[in-house]
Design a protein around this motif. Structure first.
Motif, short mmCIF file in Angstrom:
data_model
loop_
_atom_site.label_atom_id
_atom_site.label_comp_id
_atom_site.label_asym_id
_atom_site.label_seq_id
_atom_site.Cartn_x
_atom_site.Cartn_y
_atom_site.Cartn_z
N GLN A 1 58.43 84.50 -21.58
CA GLN A 1 59.82 84.06 -21.71
C GLN A 1 60.76 85.25 -21.91
O GLN A 1 61.89 85.25 -21.41
N ALA A 2 60.29 86.26 -22.63
CA ALA A 2 61.11 87.46 -22.80
C ALA A 2 61.30 88.18 -21.46
O ALA A 2 62.38 88.68 -21.16
N LEU B 1 63.41 89.44 -28.39
CA LEU B 1 62.49 89.57 -29.52
C LEU B 1 63.18 90.01 -30.80
O LEU B 1 62.67 89.76 -31.89
N GLN B 2 64.34 90.64 -30.68
CA GLN B 2 65.07 91.09 -31.86
C GLN B 2 66.05 90.03 -32.37
O GLN B 2 66.68 90.23 -33.41
N ALA B 3 66.15 88.94 -31.66
CA ALA B 3 67.08 87.87 -32.07
C ALA B 3 66.43 86.99 -33.13
O ALA B 3 65.21 86.88 -33.22
N PRO B 4 67.26 86.33 -33.94
CA PRO B 4 66.70 85.39 -34.93
C PRO B 4 66.01 84.22 -34.24
O PRO B 4 66.47 83.74 -33.19
N THR C 1 62.89 77.47 -25.52
CA THR C 1 63.50 78.33 -24.50
C THR C 1 63.05 77.98 -23.09
O THR C 1 63.50 78.60 -22.12
N ASP C 2 62.18 77.03 -22.98
CA ASP C 2 61.72 76.56 -21.67
C ASP C 2 62.78 75.60 -21.11
O ASP C 2 63.05 74.56 -21.72
N PRO C 3 63.41 75.93 -19.99
CA PRO C 3 64.44 75.03 -19.44
C PRO C 3 63.94 73.60 -19.24
O PRO C 3 64.71 72.65 -19.35
N ALA C 4 62.64 73.44 -18.98
CA ALA C 4 62.08 72.11 -18.77
C ALA C 4 61.62 71.45 -20.07
O ALA C 4 61.21 70.28 -20.06
N LEU D 1 52.36 88.19 -13.98
CA LEU D 1 53.05 87.44 -15.02
C LEU D 1 53.98 88.32 -15.84
O LEU D 1 55.03 87.87 -16.28
N LEU D 2 53.57 89.57 -16.07
CA LEU D 2 54.34 90.47 -16.91
C LEU D 2 54.46 91.83 -16.22
O LEU D 2 53.61 92.20 -15.41
#
Length: 385
Positions: free
Chosen positions: A76-77, A84-87, A168-171, A273-274
């Motif tokens: 997701q990142a 990752l630095q967000a609350p 955070t998954d749009p679906a 994937l990454l």
């Protein structure tokens, strides 16, 4: 599922020795430079019935699960959906109460969120209820000031980071569906299960032992009703629960295939994937990396991004290797999976005797298997020079 190939005689001998030393059933798989080089099973899946373990036997692997769940966060990142630095509360507003407002995703990944406890009154049935769990986790008050203490979040970690992925998954897919459709399905790791279907339940190996658990637990970190031993985890309720921190039931090949993707810099067999750049960050130590853990009584060398790290004498599992470009996920009872980013090696070892010598001394049962794998890898590397 990858077809089981005839194992190298050294692997066969090592597995036989592991059985002699106390294992019941054991499965191992290894990938080198993206190619499956070992895939072998020995022993029994059910001691009482004498059922042999085979390539279709599914083994509970406990916190090996965390490596796959961390991968979901980074997926997701990679897509720009998580910072990752967000609350955590940016993605899960209900989490922003009782002093947790500033807990970041990275702090959650690295077991520094300050909430290692499980909800009061949790049972296997409640653990299997995603909404029940996440509602209570959202209301937690930190035991330790967030961002200041290392405190291994034994079980609750899975619902914290799993809910961030779901939000955070749009679906808005359930976490197990997200992992299946975005990670295990594309990689062909079809026998990695977060909740085993009715049809597959007969394939699950019966666990033995592990009911005595030594941990600093004055804060309800690991209620005996749900963790860690075989009494609870042989229950159908637990086998079918979606537990992103410790609930995967899998073959060694499926979990090794996922770690092989990491060992290959984020791609395997043409499926990326990454990015290599993101995978390279997984070896970064967490803040306060040398501080003692408040929960685990053993030295812990842990990363900022959700993986244990190799290369730290006395704090890393010696089986995984002795350099800093290794990430791994160990599970209760001794199960283990790792990715060596430098040598492009991924290994998974699963078993069902939680009281085996591997728990107190991995050298006694797993070491011969690992030595055999490393001999095979050395021969492969020599042949390409």
């Amino acid at each position: 599922m990858t077809t089981l190939r005839p194992p190298d005689r050294r692997i066969t001998a090592a597995l036989d020795r592991a059985l002699e030393l106390g294992e019941s059933g054991i499965s191992v798989a290894a990938y080198h430079r993206g190619e499956l080089i070992v895939n072998a099973v020995a022993g029994v899946g059910d001691v009482d019935k004498g059922t042999p373990a085979d390539e279709r036997t599914l083994f509970p692997v406990f916190s090996v699960t965390k490596g796959v769940t961390a991968t979901a966060v980074h997926l997701q990142a990679e897509r720009g959906l998580i910072d990752l630095q967000a609350p955590v509360a940016r993605y899960w507003p209900e989490f922003a109460v009782n002093g947790k407002e500033s807990v970041t995703v990275e702090e959650a990944l690295s077991h520094r969120a300050g909430i290692p406890q499980m909800p009061e009154g949790v049972t296997p049935e409640f653990l299997a209820d995603w909404e029940w769990m996440t509602e209570r986790v959202a209301g937690f008050t930190p035991i330790y000031e967030p961002g200041t203490a290392n405190a291994y979040h034994v079980l609750v970690w899975g619902w914290i980071v799993g809910e961030v992925v779901r939000r955070t998954d749009p679906a808005r897919r359930p976490f197990d569906v997200f992992v299946s459709e975005e990670i295990t399905g594309p990689l062909g790791a079809d026998d990695f299960h977060l909740g085993v279907t009715d049809a597959d339940l007969p394939r699950v190996a019966k666990l033995y032992g592990g009911n005595e658990f030594s941990i600093v637990d004055e804060h309800n970190v690991s209620p005996k009703a749900v963790f860690p031993g075989s009494d609870a985890h042989n229950l159908r309720t637990m086998q079918q629960a979606v537990d992103p921190g410790a609930g995967a039931i899998t073959t060694a090949d499926s979990v090794a295939r996922i770690f092989a993707m990491l060992a290959e810099g984020g791609a395997l067999n043409g499926v990326r994937l990454l990015s290599p750049e993101r995978v390279a960050t997984f070896t970064q130590p967490r803040e306060g990396a040398y501080d003692a853990d408040k929960v685990l009584t053993i030295p812990v060398w842990f990363g900022a991004n959700g993986f244990w790290l190799g290369g730290e004498a006395g704090a890393s599992d010696p089986l995984v290797g002795d350099h800093r470009e290794i990430i791994y996920s160990p599970g209760a009872g001794g199960s283990l999976a790792w990715a060596d980013l430098r040598d492009r090696l991924a290994v998974a070892i699963c078993h069902n005797n939680m009281d085996s010598p591997a728990v107190v001394d991995p050298e006694r049962t797993f070491a011969p298997v690992v030595r055999a794998i490393r001999e095979i890898v050395a021969e492969r590397e020599e042949s390409t020079r």
